[in-house]
Scaffold this motif. Structure first.
Motif, short mmCIF file in Angstrom:
data_model
loop_
_atom_site.label_atom_id
_atom_site.label_comp_id
_atom_site.label_asym_id
_atom_site.label_seq_id
_atom_site.Cartn_x
_atom_site.Cartn_y
_atom_site.Cartn_z
N ASN A 2 0.83 -1.26 0.12
CA ASN A 2 0.10 0.00 0.01
C ASN A 2 0.79 1.28 0.09
N SER A 33 2.04 1.48 -3.71
CA SER A 33 0.83 1.90 -4.38
C SER A 33 0.75 3.45 -4.28
N THR A 34 0.52 3.78 -2.99
CA THR A 34 0.52 5.29 -3.09
C THR A 34 1.53 6.27 -3.48
N GLY A 87 -2.69 3.57 -6.69
CA GLY A 87 -3.98 3.80 -6.09
C GLY A 87 -4.65 2.59 -5.85
N LEU A 142 0.84 8.37 4.31
CA LEU A 142 0.59 8.13 2.95
C LEU A 142 0.02 9.46 2.00
N GLY A 182 2.26 10.58 -1.24
CA GLY A 182 1.43 10.95 -2.50
C GLY A 182 1.87 12.08 -3.02
N THR A 193 -8.92 15.41 0.50
CA THR A 193 -8.34 14.37 0.01
C THR A 193 -8.79 13.98 -1.50
N THR A 202 -6.06 13.85 -4.41
CA THR A 202 -5.80 12.47 -5.38
C THR A 202 -5.84 13.26 -6.88
N VAL A 258 -3.14 10.38 -7.55
CA VAL A 258 -2.91 9.29 -6.95
C VAL A 258 -3.94 8.52 -6.89
#
Length: 484
Positions: free
Chosen positions: A309, A312-313, A318, A335, A339, A425, A429, A434
């Motif tokens: 994770n 991924s971030t 994502g 995170l 990101g 957020t 993103t 992200v």
């Protein structure tokens, strides 16, 4: 006066190619007996005809051996990321009864910018062709941004990218013929990584269709999944395999080209590569220690989940294998921070990029040393090369515009009725491309289907400007740009 015909000619070819590629998900739906194949047939026909007509209409503006001007390069870059998602959204508009224009454009823009935020709920029940098309959009977008980062951004001097002109190939004045050579090398590397990822997933027991779709969205660091559970469907060794390919896709592709030519050392000597791998390791270690100490979590499963994770971030993919909102405040903040860093330049990775942070940190160090020794002659160095003031200023400008864009988008999203955490957020993103969004308005599957249409369109704009490094879009709104 800008001649739009060379730009229109290239855009027409791209749209026509996109239409031809729609035949793949159409064939899949047709083979599985799903009537959804008709939406792809209609979309392919519209896209291929529109692209062909545009290319023919602008063909008289194409001069053999002549490159694109700087203004035309800006227009082409932004135009591609506006036109391609529009036509890429047609199968969603025509084939998904619950998806209106807003949702279709959101999904296509999220796909082509490799953001990975989705408005679709019930991914497991979507036609196979639709999930394949979502993966293909991200794969094409990932390849496109690598080509743009190596060919166009250094020429356009966006965010300090002019530092890579000699390394990412000097294409000014001959951008079309050189672009073909560079694109061929990149496509080969991209295909090899994708095939290796597919074969790895198959070897780990992932079914063929899921292996293909997730490989497309892993190598593009996009994050679309064919399941509402995202990568949680394949918990276990597959998470480590996915983390490896996400890391590889976040490294500079120019290094892979050199590696294919037998030059091994440049990959490891690249400060971006070393910093990116080191920062990933730091983030994984801090969250792992926190989870073990605060919750007494078991080491091996927590190590696997944390590694997957965080990578991924950090890469902006994502994917999620667990509910990240349950990790606690410290991991959540970590995170958000990773990101905002993102991958390396000339990779499929997103966000600010490691290179800019390294330049910013070096510039801060130099300024501190100059305060201590005012008469000393000190310069910012990167890879043993002196960094010019134009690069430093461009990097600082990028950080300024990134923070301002993030802040303004957060405020605007909150004005649509979203709660503060959701708005922040969602802006994070979108601008950083992200993928995940956190907040009470987000569905349990991570979809933003319950967002108001105004918030979705704001996120669409945020994804666009974030993917194209902000300034290459903002410059189009300057009167001076159109005056030449």
């Amino acid at each position: 006066m800008i001649d739009p015909r060379p730009v229109g000619y290239i855009l027409g070819l791209l749209v026509a190619t996109l239409g031809v590629l729609m035949l793949l998900p159409m064939a899949l739906d047709l083979a599985t007996g799903n009537p959804h194949w008709m939406s792809f047939a209609e979309s392919a026909t519209i896209s291929a005809l529109a692209g062909a007509l545009l290319a023919l209409a602008c063909a008289n503006g194409r001069r053999q051996g002549m490159g694109l001007s700087l203004q035309q390069s800006f227009l082409l870059t932004t135009g591609a990321w506006v036109v391609m998602p529009f036509f890429g959204a047609l199968p969603f508009m025509l084939g998904q009864p619950d998806a209106g224009v807003t949702d279709a454009m959101f999904e296509a823009m999220s796909g082509f910018t490799t953001t990975g935020t989705t408005v679709f709920v019930g991914l497991d029940r979507l036609p196979l062709g639709t999930n394949l098309w979502r993966g293909m959009l991200q794969w094409l977008g990932g390849l496109g941004i690598v080509i743009v980062a190596m060919i166009f951004l250094p020429v356009m001097k966006v965010g300090g990218m002019q530092f890579f002109r000699s390394e990412g190939f000097d294409t000014l004045g001959k951008i079309l013929p050189r672009a073909l050579d560079i694109s061929k090398a990149l496509i080969q590397i991209y295909l090899v990584l994708t095939m290796a990822c597919v074969l790895t997933y198959l070897a780990l027991g992932i079914p063929l269709f899921e292996a293909v779709v997730h490989a497309l969205t892993t190598v593009s660091t996009g994050g679309f999944s064919s399941s509402d559970r995202s990568f949680g469907l394949f918990q276990g060794p597959a998470e480590y395999a996915c983390a490896v390919f996400m890391l590889l896709a976040s490294l500079p592709f120019v290094r892979f080209v050199q590696l294919a030519q037998g030059e091994v050392l440049p990959l490891w000597r690249d400060p971006q590569v070393r910093a990116y791998l080191r920062w990933n390791l730091y983030a994984i270690a801090m969250i792992l220690i926190y989870e073990i100490v605060s919750r007494g979590a078991p080491i091996l499963p927590t190590l696997r989940e944390t590694t997957f994770n965080v990578v991924s971030t950090f890469s902006g993919t994502g994917f999620a294998s667990v509910d990240l909102s349950l990790w606690g405040t410290f991991p959540f903040v970590m995170l958000i921070v990773v990101g905002l860093i993102g991958g390396c330049t000339s990779s499929t990775g997103c966000s600010v990029k490691v290179f800019r942070y390294l330049i910013l940190l070096e510039a801060i160090k130099v300024q501190i040393r100059r305060l201590q020794s005012p008469s000393a002659v000190i310069f910012v160095d990167y890879e043993g090369r002196r960094v010019g003031e134009d690069v430093i200023n461009a990097v600082i400008l990028f950080f300024t515009m990134f923070i301002l864009s993030f802040g303004v988008l957060s405020v605007l999203l909150s004005l649509t009725g979203l709660q503060t955490k959701t708005a922040i957020t969602a802006a994070w993103t979108a601008i950083a491309n992200v993928g995940p969004v956190f907040g009470p308005e987000v569905s349990s599957t991570g979809a933003v289907d319950r967002f108001p249409d105004s918030a979705k369109w704001m996120m669409i704009l945020g994804m666009l400007v974030g993917r194209l490094e902000l300034l290459s879009v903002y410059v189009l709104f300057m009167r001076r740009f159109w005056r030449g």
